[in-house]
Structure formats: C-alpha cells, structure tokens
Design a protein around this motif. Structure first.
Motif, PDB file in Angstrom:
ATOM      1  N   ASP A  26       0.867  -1.173   0.000  1.00 32.01           N
ATOM      2  CA  ASP A  26       0.000   0.000   0.000  1.00 32.01           C
ATOM      3  C   ASP A  26       0.907   1.228   0.000  1.00 32.01           C
ATOM      4  OD1 ASP A  26       0.891   0.414   2.631  1.00 32.01           O
ATOM      5  OD2 ASP A  26      -0.913  -0.438   3.516  1.00 32.01           O
ATOM      6  N   HIS A  27       0.323   2.400   0.177  1.00 33.59           N
ATOM      7  CA  HIS A  27       1.070   3.647   0.082  1.00 33.59           C
ATOM      8  C   HIS A  27       2.307   3.667   0.990  1.00 33.59           C
ATOM      9  CE1 HIS A  27       2.023   7.838  -0.329  1.00 33.59           C
ATOM     10  NE2 HIS A  27       1.855   8.029   0.966  1.00 33.59           N
ATOM     11  N   THR A  63       3.452   3.010  -7.820  1.00 29.91           N
ATOM     12  CA  THR A  63       2.877   4.305  -7.456  1.00 29.91           C
ATOM     13  C   THR A  63       1.507   4.474  -8.116  1.00 29.91           C
ATOM     14  OG1 THR A  63       5.064   5.270  -7.146  1.00 29.91           O
ATOM     15  CG2 THR A  63       3.240   6.802  -7.506  1.00 29.91           C
ATOM     16  N   VAL A  66      -1.143   2.466  -6.281  1.00 27.01           N
ATOM     17  CA  VAL A  66      -1.573   3.104  -5.035  1.00 27.01           C
ATOM     18  C   VAL A  66      -2.442   4.331  -5.310  1.00 27.01           C
ATOM     19  CG1 VAL A  66      -0.727   4.355  -3.008  1.00 27.01           C
ATOM     20  CG2 VAL A  66       0.352   2.214  -3.677  1.00 27.01           C
ATOM     21  N   ARG A  67      -2.028   5.165  -6.249  1.00 24.03           N
ATOM     22  CA  ARG A  67      -2.745   6.417  -6.528  1.00 24.03           C
ATOM     23  C   ARG A  67      -4.051   6.217  -7.279  1.00 24.03           C
ATOM     24  NH1 ARG A  67       2.118  10.388  -8.449  1.00 24.03           N
ATOM     25  NH2 ARG A  67       2.982  10.736  -6.383  1.00 24.03           N
ATOM     26  N   GLY A  71      -5.614   2.004  -4.003  1.00 22.36           N
ATOM     27  CA  GLY A  71      -4.848   2.234  -2.784  1.00 22.36           C
ATOM     28  C   GLY A  71      -3.877   1.143  -2.390  1.00 22.36           C
TER      29      GLY A  71
END
Length: 153
Positions: A26-27, A63, A66-67, A71
């Motif tokens: 995750d992030h 990335t 996640v974005r 998520g």
C-alpha cells in the motif's frame, strides 16, 4: 504459441517458477518495495542504467497502483531464460482504452500521465490488461543483454 495468458491473475508466477519477490503493498510500503526490487534485480544480474531504468519503471507502476488503482497492489518479480519480469496488479476501476493506446510522450507542462509512458520507455516490453476489476501490468528487462536506446531529450 501458448494459450496461457501472461497477465492472468495468479498467486505464483508463470510456469511455476519461484518468485524473487511476491508482495502486497500500500502507500506506506512503496519505498520499501522499490528498494527490495532493486536489490533482487541486482542480485539477478541487472546492473548500471538497466537496473536504474527497471527500478524506476517498477516504481511508476506501484505508485500508479496506489494512486489510481484502489490504494494497494500486488507485485511479482521473477527471472527466467535470461529475462527479469515484474508484474504489478491492482483492483482499481481500470484505465481508459484511449489512454492505454496513446504512445505519445506527455507534454512537459503536465504533472500527471507519465507513469505508464515511463514504464513502457524504460523496459524492454510492457503488457497491460485493464478493466473494471483492476489493472495488471507486466514489464521485462533482458539480463546481460545490450542496453536498449535511452530516452531521447
């Protein structure tokens, strides 16, 4: 010609090859996963700018997951027959077909839209499957082969 979809969801990598890395993220784990990919890719024989390019391409994919992909995501890294592969999957709403088909370099003044373009430019091959249940992207880099052309300008 194989009937196996190279982007089919799987808990193991294709052909039953043990993964070099199999992680959900995750992030908060993007940096850690990127560092682990770099280490495993280097241990597999990827070096120099080829290593840097591959790791940057993977970073763009994780990335994006996640974005834009709900998520979190899943990453599989493996090597077979002199090629290093990375597959990143997410459960987002998918990517518009027009965006997937657009191979043009994003305009310099645009802040977003660079991730898939960079991943495509920095890897030897990129395959994408995207739909309403998520996106899976697989990139590859030849190990020990000649360095492909670098990004222009």
């Amino acid at each position: 010609m194989s009937d196996v979809d190279p982007l089919a969801p799987a808990t193991v990598v294709p052909n039953g090859i043990p993964p070099l890395l199999a992680e959900s993220f995750d992030h908060g784990q993007v940096t850690e996963v990127r560092h682990t990919v770099a280490s495993r890719a280097e241990s597999s024989g990827l070096t120099g700018t080829r290593l840097d390019d591959f790791v940057l391409a993977v970073n763009e994919l994780i990335t994006n997951a996640v974005r834009h992909g709900g998520g979190r995501g899943w990453l599989r890294l493996w090597s077979t027959r002199g090629t290093l592969y990375c597959m990143v999957s997410d459960t987002g709403a998918g990517i518009d077909v027009d965006r997937l088909d657009d191979r043009r370099r994003p305009a310099p003044e645009i802040a977003g839209g660079w991730g898939l373009w960079l991943a495509r430019e920095l890897s030897d091959e990129m395959l994408v499957r995207s739909g309403p249940d998520g996106t899976t992207v697989r990139i590859s880099a030849s190990l020990g082969g000649p360095e492909p052309g670098r990004l222009a300008g």
